[in-house]
Motif scaffolding. Structure first.
Motif, PDB file in Angstrom:
ATOM      1  N   ARG A  38      -2.330  -4.460   1.344  1.00 51.58           N
ATOM      2  CA  ARG A  38      -3.197  -3.352   1.775  1.00 51.58           C
ATOM      3  C   ARG A  38      -2.864  -2.935   3.211  1.00 51.58           C
ATOM      4  NH1 ARG A  38      -9.132  -5.278  -0.603  1.00 51.58           N
ATOM      5  NH2 ARG A  38      -8.745  -4.672  -2.801  1.00 51.58           N
ATOM      6  N   SER A  48       0.877   2.478  -2.737  1.00 55.96           N
ATOM      7  CA  SER A  48       0.084   1.937  -3.835  1.00 55.96           C
ATOM      8  C   SER A  48       0.257   2.834  -5.056  1.00 55.96           C
ATOM      9  CB  SER A  48      -1.388   1.853  -3.434  1.00 55.96           C
ATOM     10  OG  SER A  48      -2.155   1.320  -4.487  1.00 55.96           O
ATOM     11  N   PHE A  54       2.829  -1.885  -6.467  1.00 55.65           N
ATOM     12  CA  PHE A  54       3.195  -1.476  -5.111  1.00 55.65           C
ATOM     13  C   PHE A  54       4.676  -1.115  -5.097  1.00 55.65           C
ATOM     14  CE2 PHE A  54      -0.581  -3.984  -4.670  1.00 55.65           C
ATOM     15  CZ  PHE A  54      -1.296  -3.347  -3.658  1.00 55.65           C
TER      16      PHE A  54
END
Length: 306
Positions: A38, A48, A54
């Motif tokens: 994140r 994302s 990812f």
């Protein structure tokens, strides 16, 4: 740093992966990998995707394409340790680990292993600047180029490939300079390359070259050392000789401001502004025979100026 240490970018080179896949490969608990990924997305180092996957971003894809950049990032663990007490660091109250990594800058001796580590890092990262530096130069009239502080010969190898007519000379510490011999031999340049050992702080600059290059040499030395080095280089050049300086300098364009906000910590004595530093270099070699000087700004991501 963590993304490079876990090799996340290379893991995503062939396509997106899920949080679970990355956590298992890196042997990191999923809750901690979630925090890392994140953060990478927030910094635009990753993207994302749907399905909890990812992927590389434009920035991380570009990072993989720059030779030596990952090695430079790994090297920043030294800087982070030096910043464990930021207040003491800025007051100058700490003995920095960077000083031990680059002992020659501060007048210390270099152990063979330290010399090898430093030379390897510089050689890998030399790819960042060599091509851009050469694009800014016309070496068609150069007969012999002496690279002072040339390390393991990475820059001279680029010169030799681009300009087969140029004879090559390298000058560096006795712990470092001999490492250039295998590079020159592998490139088929050993018949036109000479290697000289010594310290520009205590020894004269070798003569015999009509041009001298200083590639990322001046920026981590004091003004007194720089003035001494430039005077020695000037003294070794013949009439009509040429001094080439390629250095990382601030005063960067807007797209490079983030990089230049970081680099002063790793290169504490970088120039405060390109043209001011250029004028200072010119003043250090101010001689009646200095007929011309010119500042070039290659399109390099780390804002080197020639």
């Amino acid at each position: 740093m963590a993304l490079v240490q876990f090799d996340i970018f290379n893991l995503l080179l062939n396509g997106p992966k899920t949080l679970e896949e990355l956590a298992e490969t890196c042997k990191v608990p999923q809750d901690r990998m979630t925090i890392l990924l994140r953060a990478a997305v927030a910094l635009k180092l990753l993207r994302s995707k749907g399905g909890g996957r990812f992927a590389l971003s434009k920035t991380s894809a570009a990072l993989l394409g720059v030779p030596g950049l990952s090695d430079m990032i790994r090297h920043h663990d030294v800087l982070y340790r030096d910043l464990s007490d930021p207040a003491a660091f800025f007051r100058g109250e700490t003995q920095t680990e960077l000083a031990d990594f680059w002992p020659y800058v501060f007048g210390g001796e270099m152990e063979p292993q330290a010399a090898k580590t430093y030379s390897d890092l510089m050689a890998r990262s030399q790819e960042l600047v060599a091509e851009d530096t050469l694009r800014s130069l016309d070496l068609s009239t150069v007969g012999t180029l002496l690279d002072v502080g040339g390390g393991s010969g990475a820059f001279l190898e680029h010169v030799g490939r681009a300009h087969p007519h140029v004879k090559l000379m390298l000058f560096d510490l006795e712990q470092v300079a001999p490492t250039a011999a295998p590079r020159f031999a592998a490139a088929g340049m050993d018949d036109r390359a000479q290697i000289a050992c010594g310290s520009f702080k205590t020894d004269a600059i070798p003569e015999g070259a009509d041009s001298i290059s200083l590639i990322r040499v001046l920026y981590d030395h004091t003004d007194e050392t720089v003035a001494m080095l430039l005077a020695k280089c000037w003294a070794s050049l013949p009439v009509g000789g040429r001094l080439i300086i390629s250095e990382p300098m601030s005063g960067a364009p807007a797209q490079n401001r983030r990089a230049m906000s970081i680099s002063p910590f790793t290169h504490w004595r970088c120039a405060r502004e390109k043209r001011a530093q250029f004028r200072k270099f010119r003043r250090f070699v101010a001689k009646p025979a200095l007929t011309s000087s010119r500042l070039q700004n290659p399109p390099a991501p780390l804002s080197h100026a020639v």
